[in-house]
Design an enzyme around this catalytic site. Sequence first.
Site, short mmCIF file in Angstrom:
data_model
loop_
_atom_site.label_atom_id
_atom_site.label_comp_id
_atom_site.label_asym_id
_atom_site.label_seq_id
_atom_site.Cartn_x
_atom_site.Cartn_y
_atom_site.Cartn_z
N ASP A 64 0.80 -1.15 0.05
CA ASP A 64 0.01 -0.06 0.00
C ASP A 64 0.91 1.46 -0.05
O ASP A 64 0.34 2.22 0.61
CB ASP A 64 -1.18 0.05 1.20
N LYS A 114 2.42 2.01 -5.21
CA LYS A 114 3.08 1.91 -6.29
C LYS A 114 2.16 1.85 -7.62
O LYS A 114 2.64 2.39 -8.62
CB LYS A 114 3.27 0.39 -6.16
N GLY A 117 -3.66 -4.22 -4.41
CA GLY A 117 -4.91 -3.15 -4.73
C GLY A 117 -4.21 -2.12 -5.08
O GLY A 117 -3.50 -1.49 -4.22
N HIS A 118 -4.32 -2.21 -6.28
CA HIS A 118 -3.74 -0.74 -7.06
C HIS A 118 -4.39 0.40 -7.40
O HIS A 118 -5.26 0.01 -8.36
CB HIS A 118 -2.54 -1.22 -8.12
N GLN A 164 2.34 -5.86 -3.15
CA GLN A 164 2.76 -6.08 -1.76
C GLN A 164 3.91 -5.24 -1.50
O GLN A 164 4.05 -4.19 -2.24
CB GLN A 164 2.89 -7.50 -1.05
P1 IMP Z 1 -2.03 -12.92 1.91
O1 IMP Z 1 -1.04 -12.32 0.60
O2 IMP Z 1 -3.49 -12.68 1.59
O3 IMP Z 1 -1.86 -14.18 2.14
O4 IMP Z 1 -1.88 -12.01 3.12
C1 IMP Z 1 -0.71 -12.22 4.07
C2 IMP Z 1 -0.42 -10.88 4.64
O5 IMP Z 1 0.07 -9.99 3.42
C3 IMP Z 1 -1.50 -9.89 5.30
O6 IMP Z 1 -0.99 -9.28 6.31
C4 IMP Z 1 -2.07 -9.30 4.34
O7 IMP Z 1 -2.79 -8.11 4.87
C5 IMP Z 1 -0.66 -8.68 3.55
N1 IMP Z 1 -1.04 -8.37 2.12
C6 IMP Z 1 -1.01 -9.21 1.19
N2 IMP Z 1 -1.24 -8.32 0.03
C7 IMP Z 1 -1.11 -7.15 0.46
C8 IMP Z 1 -1.18 -5.80 -0.42
O8 IMP Z 1 -1.37 -5.71 -1.36
N3 IMP Z 1 -1.10 -4.61 0.69
C9 IMP Z 1 -0.75 -4.64 1.60
N4 IMP Z 1 -0.86 -5.92 2.30
C10 IMP Z 1 -1.00 -7.01 1.80
#
Ligand code: IMP
Length: 446
Positions: free
Chosen positions: A17, A20, A44-45, A231
Amino acid sequence: MSNKPDNYTVIGLQWGDEGKGKVVDALAERCRYVARFCGGANAGHTIVTNGQKYALHLIPSGVLHAGTVNVIGNGVAFNPRRAIEEIDALAERGTKLGPDNLRISSASHCVMPWHMLQDTLSESRLGEGKIGTTAQGIGPCYSDKAIRSTAVRTGDLVDADALRAKVRSIAAEKSKVYAAVYGAEEPLDGDAIAEEYVEYGRRLAPMIGNTGALLRGAVAAGERILFEGGQGSMLDVDHGTFPFVTSSSVTACGVPTGAGVPPQAPGRVIGVIKAYTSRVGAGPFPTEQDNEMGQYLRDRGNEYGTTTGRPRRCGWFDAVAVRYAAELSGVDELALSLLDVPAGLDEMKICVGYRIDGRSVGDLSDGADEAFSPDTMDRVECEYETLPGWSEDIGQCRRVEDLPEAARAYIRHIEQAVGRPVGVVSIGKDRRQTIFRGSLVAGEAT
Ligand code: IMP
């Protein structure tokens, strides 16, 4: 091929977040390809242009530029249902996607309904100790990739008969496991899932192919590629705050494997950072401000997850963690986003060192007793440098020189603490609220 091709890699240096999408969108017009190499619909972009907001999850952020080919690389956990939803939503708003501007790797792994189910079941079983995933089936999808026999790849979607057999067999196996481990009462309906995915295959077939060859051809031809990270580095499965991480390689080190290109291909690495820090989900966060100040940032920065809507945890800028992430990815330049959000705070703090039981860790003056490791982040005390805040609205500034002195000093201190120059400053949601400087000045090649 020259040692460092004229490409860009845009990655997050915090916990995701970082903004990007906006940086990718701004640089995409100079690139022929925009390629995702990690993650999936957990990302989420957000892009705002001409007052219109686009929230992209799986589709690369180059889609709003005509002439850009968007690539979903082999390292992505590809959810065909979500991709089709996004393709249809973009078409309704006038952006048509087809084989000319969207290519999906046949070697990417498909997120199946059982992955979403397992993500939820596993998190509920963990209770208080849960990871706080986005429930998008990301971890289970990548774990099936590693197991191999229970994986479905995107290339499998285009052979209907083989797909039906595979899906039925995996669904039967998963049903037994979920009943035994999680007490799931309803077995998975393998036939219905198979038909659903056969239909996705029909729809997406023209876009599915060998994207590694496509991108290697682009590298050889000197066509510019932008590799778009998802991420943030502290969520990297190998180098982040394990186990509170995502399941893929999200640093620039993940580009060659996740896109099928040589190690030099990432080119110029741009590390995106927020002017403060946020984190969604569980796990260590040394500079967290679970107080009024954190709430101030959450309100002004609208810090609620694009994918899940969850409130994000907010805190001060952590230069120790960012410097680690910048070193790991060989970052050339920083893109500083959301600098407009902290306006109105009396003072700004930057974490420049950690202490554990009196020992200094990762001290930025290099006088540390111990090197930084994400594994100790749950035990550290932060050492801060305090700077004056600013109260002016900076959304209309078009050059760094137009910013208030306190904001400029803040940028200088971040550059010094992280050891990298800031080449982009974002001061608002709109495309026009982006200041380029250094080698990233609009139109300038690297
Ligand atoms: P997962 O990727 O859904 O397995 O989540 C694992 C961890 O990564 C959790 O803490 C999510 O909140 C975090 N996470 C996954 N994708 C994002 C992203 O795009 N932005 C922020 N946090 C993310």
